[in-house]
Design a protein around this motif. Sequence first.
Motif, mmCIF file in Angstrom:
data_model
loop_
_atom_site.group_PDB
_atom_site.id
_atom_site.type_symbol
_atom_site.label_atom_id
_atom_site.label_comp_id
_atom_site.label_asym_id
_atom_site.label_seq_id
_atom_site.Cartn_x
_atom_site.Cartn_y
_atom_site.Cartn_z
ATOM 1 N N SER A 10 0.844 -1.198 0.000
ATOM 2 C CA SER A 10 0.000 0.000 0.000
ATOM 3 C C SER A 10 0.881 1.250 0.000
ATOM 4 C CB SER A 10 -0.911 0.015 1.232
ATOM 5 O OG SER A 10 -1.752 -1.120 1.259
ATOM 6 N N CYS B 14 -15.663 -4.290 1.529
ATOM 7 C CA CYS B 14 -14.236 -4.634 1.613
ATOM 8 C C CYS B 14 -13.960 -5.294 2.962
ATOM 9 C CB CYS B 14 -13.368 -3.378 1.499
ATOM 10 S SG CYS B 14 -13.311 -2.615 -0.131
ATOM 11 N N LYS B 15 -13.105 -6.310 2.964
ATOM 12 C CA LYS B 15 -12.667 -6.873 4.238
ATOM 13 C C LYS B 15 -11.786 -5.843 4.939
ATOM 14 C CE LYS B 15 -12.730 -11.894 3.603
ATOM 15 N NZ LYS B 15 -11.902 -13.116 3.520
ATOM 16 N N SER B 16 -11.945 -5.748 6.236
ATOM 17 C CA SER B 16 -11.178 -4.752 6.978
ATOM 18 C C SER B 16 -10.225 -5.408 7.961
ATOM 19 C CB SER B 16 -12.135 -3.819 7.727
ATOM 20 O OG SER B 16 -12.945 -4.551 8.634
ATOM 21 N N VAL B 17 -9.146 -4.704 8.266
ATOM 22 C CA VAL B 17 -8.169 -5.113 9.268
ATOM 23 C C VAL B 17 -8.079 -3.986 10.288
ATOM 24 C CG1 VAL B 17 -5.760 -5.697 9.711
ATOM 25 C CG2 VAL B 17 -6.882 -6.535 7.647
ATOM 26 N N LYS C 193 -6.287 -0.374 10.051
ATOM 27 C CA LYS C 193 -5.725 -0.157 8.717
ATOM 28 C C LYS C 193 -6.840 0.141 7.728
ATOM 29 C CE LYS C 193 -1.734 -3.186 9.386
ATOM 30 N NZ LYS C 193 -0.974 -4.340 8.853
ATOM 31 N N SER D 213 -9.094 -0.294 4.533
ATOM 32 C CA SER D 213 -9.554 -1.501 3.843
ATOM 33 C C SER D 213 -9.443 -1.369 2.334
ATOM 34 C CB SER D 213 -11.000 -1.823 4.235
ATOM 35 O OG SER D 213 -11.865 -0.751 3.886
ATOM 36 N N CYS E 289 -10.174 -2.642 -2.929
ATOM 37 C CA CYS E 289 -10.100 -3.333 -1.636
ATOM 38 C C CYS E 289 -8.760 -4.046 -1.499
ATOM 39 C CB CYS E 289 -11.250 -4.326 -1.507
ATOM 40 S SG CYS E 289 -12.883 -3.545 -1.516
ATOM 41 N N ILE E 290 -8.094 -3.847 -0.357
ATOM 42 C CA ILE E 290 -6.740 -4.380 -0.160
ATOM 43 C C ILE E 290 -6.773 -5.825 0.321
ATOM 44 C CG2 ILE E 290 -4.610 -4.112 1.166
ATOM 45 C CD1 ILE E 290 -5.245 -1.118 1.354
ATOM 46 N N TYR E 291 -7.681 -6.145 1.237
ATOM 47 C CA TYR E 291 -7.661 -7.460 1.888
ATOM 48 C C TYR E 291 -8.752 -8.394 1.381
ATOM 49 C CZ TYR E 291 -4.785 -4.659 4.984
ATOM 50 O OH TYR E 291 -3.808 -3.830 5.484
#
Length: 404
Positions: free
Chosen positions: A198, A226-229, A232, A234, A242-244
């Motif tokens: 990222s 989007c899946k979230s962490v 951080k 998402s 969406c990153i994850y």
Amino acid sequence: METETRRITMILSSAVLSLLLCYFDVSSQACNECDCCEGDNACVAETKSCMNGCIAGFWGDKCINSCPKNCITCTSDIDCTECMSGFWGTQCTSSCGKGCVNNTCLQSGNCDCKSTNFDSGRCRSCIKGKFGVDCDESCPSNCGSCLSKTHCNWCKNRYYGSICQFECSVGCSTGTCKKNDGTCSSCKTGFTGNKCDSCITAKHGANCDLDCPRSCFCENECTSTCKSVKGKRSCNAYDGYCIYGCLDGFHGEMCDKKCSDKCVNATCLQTTAQCLYGCNEGFSGSQCTQAKKHVRQDGHTTSEMIGATFGAGLFGLLIGIVFTFVFITWKRRRNEKKGDEINGNPGDGIEIMATQDRDGSNNVDYENEMPATYEELKERDERTYSEITSNQQMSHQAAEYINC
């Protein structure tokens, strides 16, 4: 002379026996003095020592000590000078490499390899990219070495995963990442995250080296699917991707598209929308959009059977209509004929035949009996009028019954 000959014979017999015992690895007992000397008359009688050394498998001045296991010859119990086939080392405790021709190697362990797929020298392991007993099977393309097609020992640079199927982020400072999870030891300038995949705030681009406009995505929220962490973002700040990955049931770069409801658990891959766990019953295809044809055991599909049944029913209905029409026509003609018989045909004149009434009385045939007087004529005419009126009433009732 005979005594000397007997003594020599005994010595030779003992030597041969000892040699055989040593060769077949059953020399667990030490030789007696002078029994295991090398050569004839090689034992000094006064000291019981061997002048020419020992036969194979024994060592020492008197050749009464056994060599270590797998040794053919030795100078002590820790120093073998020649090993049995398949072994090497100072004590012959190491096996020759699996790639050695005829399983034979030198005292150092070096040998001639069966093929170029083995590391040269001791031929104990496969070259990079090969595995198997004979090192003739190829590892997955990005493996440095492997034990099988499903497990890589290590990956080539820039790859990670159980079979090195994933590529490390370009943001990893060394260009490499950990094999098991793809994390980087450090990130290049402009990148952030465990995998350095990222861009830092206000940067974007493939190399995270371009400045974002002041009104860029900072005012937009990431897609809720989007899946979230925790702690951080998402999605990427510069494109909203969406990153994850996506929540179950969604796909696309921004996870804004629904998976097919024909997918099991409505779950699909983010990039291709391919159903992750297969299709619900009755559907097929990578995205489960194709309806399966239900084929019966006799080879006909359900639609074919429905069509055949409908056709047969329609044909039967047409046959029934035809028969009904024929029957009604026949019935109507039959009833009309009966009506004619009851009413009589007009224009036939007054010809009344003698018939049997329902009450059993006889009518008179006027052609066969003429009245003699005026009174008789009048009486006959009145009776005739009454009968005609009665017959007409019966005809109307019969016609009504037939029409019903």
